[in-house]
Design an enzyme around this catalytic site. Structure first.
Site, PDB file in Angstrom:
ATOM      1  N   GLY A   1       3.213  -9.240  -2.284  1.00 49.05           N
ATOM      2  CA  GLY A   1       1.829  -9.411  -1.855  1.00 49.05           C
ATOM      3  C   GLY A   1       1.487  -8.679  -0.583  1.00 49.05           C
ATOM      4  O   GLY A   1       0.646  -9.110   0.190  1.00 49.05           O
ATOM      5  N   CYS A   2       2.128  -7.549  -0.328  1.00 48.43           N
ATOM      6  CA  CYS A   2       1.949  -6.837   0.939  1.00 48.43           C
ATOM      7  C   CYS A   2       0.517  -6.343   1.089  1.00 48.43           C
ATOM      8  O   CYS A   2      -0.090  -5.869   0.142  1.00 48.43           O
ATOM      9  CB  CYS A   2       2.907  -5.662   0.992  1.00 48.43           C
ATOM     10  SG  CYS A   2       2.843  -4.745   2.522  1.00 48.43           S
ATOM     11  N   GLY A   3      -0.021  -6.444   2.302  1.00 46.93           N
ATOM     12  CA  GLY A   3      -1.396  -6.037   2.533  1.00 46.93           C
ATOM     13  C   GLY A   3      -1.554  -4.609   3.001  1.00 46.93           C
ATOM     14  O   GLY A   3      -2.478  -3.924   2.616  1.00 46.93           O
TER      15      GLY A   3
ATOM     16  N   CYS B   1       1.275  -2.290   3.202  1.00 41.36           N
ATOM     17  CA  CYS B   1       2.390  -1.424   2.822  1.00 41.36           C
ATOM     18  C   CYS B   1       1.886  -0.171   2.124  1.00 41.36           C
ATOM     19  O   CYS B   1       1.073  -0.233   1.211  1.00 41.36           O
ATOM     20  CB  CYS B   1       3.345  -2.168   1.895  1.00 41.36           C
ATOM     21  SG  CYS B   1       4.112  -3.583   2.666  1.00 41.36           S
TER      22      CYS B   1
END
Length: 261
Positions: free
Chosen positions: A108-110, A112
């Site tokens: 769920g990286c915002g 990256c």
């Protein structure tokens, strides 16, 4: 087909006494998002509600403007993960940031994979902020809590609930909070409804607010605190932002006519 959880044999120790137990663990799988045959991003996600994820991600990330502009062509399950193959109009594909490379994100990286500061935080659109009713907010979070079967089983996933314009609550779960949000948004949009409110079982970071505003949501409520950047973005968007929404308590950080920063 991938499952959202797996059962494993464990050795559980309590007060020095050990016993074998079967526990359910949330699954975490690389999910590649491809547009017009070109890899765009790989996210670590729970392998469920993937069509909702595809639609919600495409809209909340500003890749397309309307649900009709994205079509899920295929969902391919492989040994290394899952490929979500989508088609978008050529104008949308040409505008994809970094379309000559594939972005790899953690769970769920915002941010990256963002190559520049401009890509990292896009301008936030204006929305119509909504009023907060404490009793209704409490009831919505109780309903959200009651509709988290995967978290009840594993204790390892986030949930997001989106209330549509008809007052219906759509709940999705995922190991990544951003993925859960995209899935819940996608669930609403795939049904032809308009998302209005977002509830999250996490903090309200800037990307939670940004995703909400991008699809026209007017209120975001989180069970934990927002970040300062999230509050500033909410004020810029005109969005109502609530934190620490637990039981009878909630804290208003931004809303129509409010300026706390």
């Amino acid at each position: 087909m991938s499952r959202a959880h797996v059962d494993v044999r464990t050795l559980r120790t309590d007060a020095g006494v050990g016993c074998e137990a079967i526990e359910s663990l949330a699954e975490e799988t690389p999910v590649a998002l491809l547009y017009n045959g070109h890899p765009h991003a790989v996210m670590m996600a729970t392998p469920s509600d993937l069509e909702d994820f595809a639609i919600g991600f495409s809209l909340s990330e500003g890749i397309v403007d309307v649900p009709a502009d994205v079509r899920v062509v295929d969902i391919v399950h492989g040994a290394d993960g899952i490929s979500l193959q989508m088609h978008v109009p050529q104008r949308a594909f040409d505008a994809l940031p970094g379309r000559d490379r594939s972005l790899v994100g953690r769970t769920g990286c915002g941010l990256c994979g963002s190559e520049t500061l401009a890509q990292a935080i896009r301008p936030v659109p204006r929305v119509e902020g909504l009023p907060v009713a404490g009793d209704r907010l409490r009831d919505l979070f109780l309903a959200l809590q009651a509709r988290q079967p995967l978290n009840a089983l594993t204790g390892a996933v986030h949930a997001a609930g989106v209330v549509d314009a008809y007052g219906q609550l759509h709940v999705r779960e995922d190991v990544g909070r951003h993925n859960a949000i995209d899935k819940a948004i996608g669930a609403v949009l795939r049904r032809g409804a308009r998302p209005r409110e977002l509830l999250v079982t996490s903090r309200a970071s800037y990307e939670v607010v940004h995703k909400a505003a991008t699809v026209g949501i007017g209120l975001v409520a989180a069970i934990s605190a927002p970040t300062a950047l999230a509050v500033r973005l909410a004020q810029l968007a005109g969005l109502t932002l609530v934190g620490f929404a637990r039981d009878e308590r909630h804290t208003l950080y931004a809303g129509p006519g409010q300026d706390f920063l």
